[in-house]
Design an enzyme around this catalytic site. Structure first.
Site, PDB file in Angstrom:
ATOM      1  N   GLN A 211      73.215 -55.285 -53.496  1.00  0.00           N
ATOM      2  CA  GLN A 211      73.162 -54.866 -54.894  1.00  0.00           C
ATOM      3  C   GLN A 211      74.098 -53.697 -55.193  1.00  0.00           C
ATOM      4  O   GLN A 211      74.445 -53.471 -56.353  1.00  0.00           O
ATOM      5  CB  GLN A 211      71.721 -54.507 -55.275  1.00  0.00           C
ATOM      6  CG  GLN A 211      70.815 -55.736 -55.256  1.00  0.00           C
ATOM      7  CD  GLN A 211      69.371 -55.417 -55.564  1.00  0.00           C
ATOM      8  OE1 GLN A 211      68.611 -55.110 -54.667  1.00  0.00           O
ATOM      9  NE2 GLN A 211      69.000 -55.472 -56.819  1.00  0.00           N
TER      10      GLN A 211
ATOM     11  N   HIS B 124      67.129 -57.476 -46.805  1.00  0.00           N
ATOM     12  CA  HIS B 124      66.799 -57.395 -48.232  1.00  0.00           C
ATOM     13  C   HIS B 124      67.454 -58.588 -48.935  1.00  0.00           C
ATOM     14  O   HIS B 124      68.521 -58.461 -49.544  1.00  0.00           O
ATOM     15  CB  HIS B 124      67.280 -56.051 -48.792  1.00  0.00           C
ATOM     16  CG  HIS B 124      66.685 -55.699 -50.130  1.00  0.00           C
ATOM     17  ND1 HIS B 124      65.923 -54.569 -50.354  1.00  0.00           N
ATOM     18  CD2 HIS B 124      66.740 -56.333 -51.327  1.00  0.00           C
ATOM     19  CE1 HIS B 124      65.548 -54.520 -51.623  1.00  0.00           C
ATOM     20  NE2 HIS B 124      66.032 -55.594 -52.243  1.00  0.00           N
TER      21      HIS B 124
ATOM     22  N   ASN C 193      62.239 -57.038 -46.840  1.00  0.00           N
ATOM     23  CA  ASN C 193      61.874 -56.690 -48.202  1.00  0.00           C
ATOM     24  C   ASN C 193      61.299 -57.907 -48.927  1.00  0.00           C
ATOM     25  O   ASN C 193      61.928 -58.973 -48.958  1.00  0.00           O
ATOM     26  CB  ASN C 193      63.114 -56.210 -48.969  1.00  0.00           C
ATOM     27  CG  ASN C 193      62.773 -55.861 -50.401  1.00  0.00           C
ATOM     28  OD1 ASN C 193      62.118 -54.844 -50.657  1.00  0.00           O
ATOM     29  ND2 ASN C 193      63.165 -56.697 -51.348  1.00  0.00           N
ATOM     30  N   GLU C 194      60.112 -57.769 -49.471  1.00  0.00           N
ATOM     31  CA  GLU C 194      59.514 -58.737 -50.395  1.00  0.00           C
ATOM     32  C   GLU C 194      59.601 -60.194 -49.917  1.00  0.00           C
ATOM     33  O   GLU C 194      60.187 -61.051 -50.603  1.00  0.00           O
ATOM     34  CB  GLU C 194      60.164 -58.616 -51.775  1.00  0.00           C
ATOM     35  CG  GLU C 194      59.972 -57.245 -52.387  1.00  0.00           C
ATOM     36  CD  GLU C 194      60.527 -57.119 -53.811  1.00  0.00           C
ATOM     37  OE1 GLU C 194      61.301 -57.996 -54.232  1.00  0.00           O
ATOM     38  OE2 GLU C 194      60.189 -56.137 -54.481  1.00  0.00           O
TER      39      GLU C 194
HETATM   40  O1  IFM Z   1      66.249 -55.381 -57.718  1.00  0.00           O
HETATM   41  C1  IFM Z   1      65.047 -55.799 -57.159  1.00  0.00           C
HETATM   42  C2  IFM Z   1      64.992 -55.469 -55.692  1.00  0.00           C
HETATM   43  O2  IFM Z   1      66.042 -56.053 -54.992  1.00  0.00           O
HETATM   44  C3  IFM Z   1      63.698 -55.959 -55.088  1.00  0.00           C
HETATM   45  N1  IFM Z   1      62.557 -55.546 -55.856  1.00  0.00           N
HETATM   46  C4  IFM Z   1      62.587 -55.713 -57.288  1.00  0.00           C
HETATM   47  C5  IFM Z   1      63.878 -55.131 -57.853  1.00  0.00           C
HETATM   48  C6  IFM Z   1      63.896 -55.306 -59.375  1.00  0.00           C
HETATM   49  O3  IFM Z   1      63.821 -56.641 -59.732  1.00  0.00           O
END
Ligand code: IFM
Length: 412
Positions: free
Chosen positions: A33, A125, A169-170
């Site tokens: 990002q 991520h 991540n997530e």
């Molecule tokens: O930008 C994302 C991030 O990569 C992961 N969590 C949520 C953020 C906002 O959508």
């Protein structure tokens, strides 16, 4: 003086300050990002194939500019920085680890340390190296061993430089977006594949945990778990209540329970409440006139307190590893930030051991399929010049971090 399980001082000081000394106030980013030029990963291909509203391109040039960005974070008064490693740079071909890239990320962690900033490093991520995505990505044969080997190499490189390590991540967002909705790579819409991917990501974390734990006993390991505050749209409806309970279990709890013996802390990513109408359906807002973020999400700080209460069952220290708002109006961002910090404070006053809060995000950045329109940053990035401008919300957040107090001087 009290010590929590991660050795921080000062829970007893809560009445004088809103947050104890040593509380980790920081901000987060992720490699794809912000870095720019990540042309060896699945997301790059996805963008070129039209899967995102913009191409990530040069992003925030954070790969080169990280020293100035970490210095900026520090100058605000923040004492921690969550960033991620880019697997596709570190292992451009299967089994070939680039020492130069491993050193780059070690240098980032050391640059944090040199300024008194605690690095919190995420190993995965969302992005995958192209060679792995071409073989089937998460579901590729042998992907678990590949992931564990990558994590092992990364942890070796970070030894003595970073303590907090987030393996994934997530994971459930990756499953939802990539395997249920099909709007992120690999673009599948299949429940059986989604279940297989979720199970595989459990194995990824466990294998990475075992690999790192065996060699680096001092590292604190966890994941960043996206938690949605599922509420029945109509509390009087049994179907809505049942739906909320099921979605809560599947999305919020199942993964954490599956890895419960392989975590030293819980990383919590929290953004909003979702209003549930059935076992599979829900809406982001309770009513059309409810305030919302630029992402169209509800604004619900009480959901963060509920999430922190929900994590009590795991009996581990909790770090809010993400929380933030996409907003054109920085006043809205500041209000969101203050209300959510108050929600963290409320949970801490109930005795919930929260050790840090990482605002998402330090910088305006590439918001995946949504491109560059949503602006989450404490720091605005001019996309033409790459100039960094701290927003007033960033200044105010820094003041809270420096003083440990939420209220303005003279306020309540
Ligand atoms: O930008 C994302 C991030 O990569 C992961 N969590 C949520 C953020 C906002 O959508």
């Amino acid at each position: 003086m009290c010590l929590n399980t991660l050795g921080q001082k000062g829970w007893s000081a809560l009445p004088a300050r809103d947050f104890p000394e040593g509380f980790l106030f920081g901000a987060a980013t992720s490699s794809h990002q912000v870095e720019g030029g990540n042309d060896n990963c699945d997301w790059w291909d996805w963008e070129l194939a039209g899967g995102a509203k913009d191409l990530s391109g040069t992003a925030c040039e954070h790969y080169e500019r990280y020293p100035e960005d970490i210095a900026l974070l520090r100058s605000l008064g923040l004492n921690s920085y969550r960033f991620s490693l880019e697997w596709s740079r570190i292992e451009p071909e299967p089994g070939r680890f680039e020492t130069r890239e491993l050193e780059h990320y070690r240098d980032m962690a050391l640059a944090c340390r040199a300024q008194g900033v605690e690095p919190i490093v995420t190993l995965h991520h969302f992005t995958l190296p192209r060679w792995l995505s071409e073989k089937g990505g998460v579901l590729a044969p042998g992907s678990t061993e590949r992931f564990a080997a990558f994590c092992g190499a990364a942890a070796d490189a970070l030894e003595g430089a970073a303590r907090y390590i987030i393996t994934i991540n997530e994971p459930m967002i990756l499953v939802l977006m990539g395997y249920v909705d099909g709007v992120w790579p690999p673009g599948r819409k299949s429940y059986p594949a989604a279940v297989a991917a979720a199970q595989r990501l459990v194995r990824w974390h466990r294998a990475a945990y075992d690999r790192i734990r065996a060699r680096h006993p001092d590292m604190l390991l966890g994941i960043a778990k996206h938690w949605i505050d599922f509420q029945p749209l109509d509390k009087g409806s049994a179907a809505h209540r049942r739906g909320a309970a099921l979605q809560h279990y599947l999305f919020n709890r199942w993964y954490l329970r599956a890895i419960r013996r392989s975590q030293d802390f819980i990383g919590l990513n929290y953004y909003s409440t979702r209003y549930v109408t059935s076992l599979t359906q829900g809406v982001p807002l309770a009513s059309e006139d409810e305030p919302r973020t630029e992402m169209g999400w509800s604004i619900s700080p009480q959901g963060l307190t509920r999430a922190l209460r929900g994590l009590r069952e795991f009996r581990l220290p909790i770090m809010v590893t993400e929380n933030g708002i996409a907003a054109k109006d920085d006043g809205q961002r500041l209000a969101y930030l203050l209300d959510h910090l108050a929600a963290v404070r409320a949970a801490m006053r109930e005795g919930i051991p929260v050790v840090g809060y990482q605002y998402w995000s330090l910088l305006d950045n590439f918001e995946w399929a949504e491109g560059y329109r949503p602006q989450f940053g404490l720091v605005h990035i001019d996309r033409d010049t790459q100039a960094r401008t701290v927003r007033p919300s960033g200044e105010r957040y820094g003041e809270i971090a420096r003083t440990g107090r939420l209220a303005e001087p003279g306020g309540s």
